[in-house]
Design a protein around this motif. Structure first.
Motif, PDB file in Angstrom:
ATOM      1  N   GLU A  49       0.574  -1.038  -0.192  1.00  0.00           N
ATOM      2  CA  GLU A  49      -0.123  -0.063  -0.281  1.00  0.00           C
ATOM      3  C   GLU A  49       0.749   0.952  -0.220  1.00  0.00           C
ATOM      4  N   ARG A  50       2.122   1.335   0.586  1.00  0.00           N
ATOM      5  CA  ARG A  50       3.221   2.302   0.721  1.00  0.00           C
ATOM      6  C   ARG A  50       4.269   1.958   0.383  1.00  0.00           C
ATOM      7  N   ASN A  86       6.949   7.048   7.072  1.00  0.00           N
ATOM      8  CA  ASN A  86       5.723   6.193   7.764  1.00  0.00           C
ATOM      9  C   ASN A  86       7.045   5.042   7.932  1.00  0.00           C
TER      10      ASN A  86
END
Length: 225
Positions: free
Chosen positions: A77-78, A106
Motif C-alpha cells: 500500500e505504501r 512511514n
C-alpha cells in the motif's frame, strides 16, 4: 508521520495512544497510529502465531509467515522508511536516534513476544533493530510505546512549546539543569537567586554549569561520548 504497529496484544495500545501528547498529535493530524493484530494474518484455525523452536529449546517462537503476510500487505500500500524490531540486543535507543527518526514519514514497529521471533524475520524483513535498555520484557509493546512517544513529541506542533523539547536532557549529550517554579521559597527551601535575577546571560551560564555538574555526577558516560 504514520506508525504501523504489529502485535499480538493490540489492547495494550488503547490507553497510551489515547491521552496526552500522543492523542493531541493525532487530533492535529500530525501522526497516524495503525495497530495490526498479527493473529489476523495467521492461517491457523486457532489463529496461532507461535510454535516450538527447532532444537528443543524452552519457550515459544513467533512464526515467520504471519509477520511476513502482515508486512507484505502494508508494503503493497505504501513505502516505509524503516521496518523496526524491538529487541534487547538491538541498537540502543537514545535521543539522537529519536531526533533522526522523527523526520521519517512511514515506519513499521514489530513487537516481539514469547521467546522471540523466527530469525528469518530479522534476516529478511527488518531494516532496524532497537533496544530500549539492557533488560528483557515480556513483549515489545512497551518499547513500541516508548519509541512512539519519543518520536511524536519532536514533531513540530505536537507539544505547546517546541523550544521545550530542544532543551530536554540528552539533546546536547548533557542532563538538563534543575528547574524551579513558584513559590520562590517553601519551608525555607529557596530557589537559587540567579534564577530570580532576570539576567538571561548569567542564567544561561548557570544552567550550562548545572547541566555539566549533574552529568558528571550522574552520567559521566555521556561526557565520554
Amino acid at each position: 508521520m504514520r506508525i504501523d504497529i504489529l502485535t499480538v496484544l493490540p489492547e495494550m495500545f488503547d490507553s497510551p495512544l489515547d491521552c496526552s501528547i500522543l492523542k493531541r498529535a493525532q487530533t492535529k493530524g500530525l501522526v497516524e497510529f495503525h495497530i495490526h493484530n498479527l493473529r489476523d494474518y495467521s492461517t491457523n484455525k486457532h489463529r496461532k502465531v507461535d510454535d516450538y523452536p527447532f532444537g528443543g529449546e524452552a519457550g515459544m517462537v513467533m512464526q515467520v509467515e504471519p509477520i511476513d503476510r502482515c508486512i507484505s500487505a502494508l508494503k503493497a500500500e505504501r513505502d516505509y522508511d524503516e521496518v523496526i524490531f524491538t529487541s534487547p540486543d538491538g541498537e540502543r535507543f537514545d535521543q539522537p536516534m529519536a531526533n533522526r527518526m522523527s523526520l521519517l514519514n512511514n515506519i513499521i514497529i514489530l513487537c516481539g513476544h514469547y521467546k522471540g521471533v523466527d530469525y528469518r524475520v530479522r534476516e529478511h524483513l527488518i531494516t532496524k533493530e532497537i533496544s530500549v535498555g539492557d533488560y528483557v520484557l515480556t513483549g515489545g509493546e512497551l518499547p513500541a510505546i516508548i519509541i512512539s512517544d519519543a518520536l511524536v513529541r519532536l514533531i513540530p506542533g505536537a507539544i505547546g512549546d517546541e523550544q521545550s523539547a530542544l532543551s530536554d536532557s540528552f539533546q546536547d549529550h548533557l542532563l538538563s539543569a534543575p528547574d524551579y517554579t513558584r513559590p520562590a521559597e517553601y519551608k525555607g527551601w529557596r530557589v537559587p537567586d540567579i534564577l530570580l535575577s532576570g539576567h538571561e546571560a548569567k542564567i544561561a551560564e548557570w544552567r550550562h554549569e548545572q547541566s555539566l555538574a549533574r552529568t558528571r555526577a550522574l552520567r559521566p558516560d555521556l561526557l565520554d561520548e
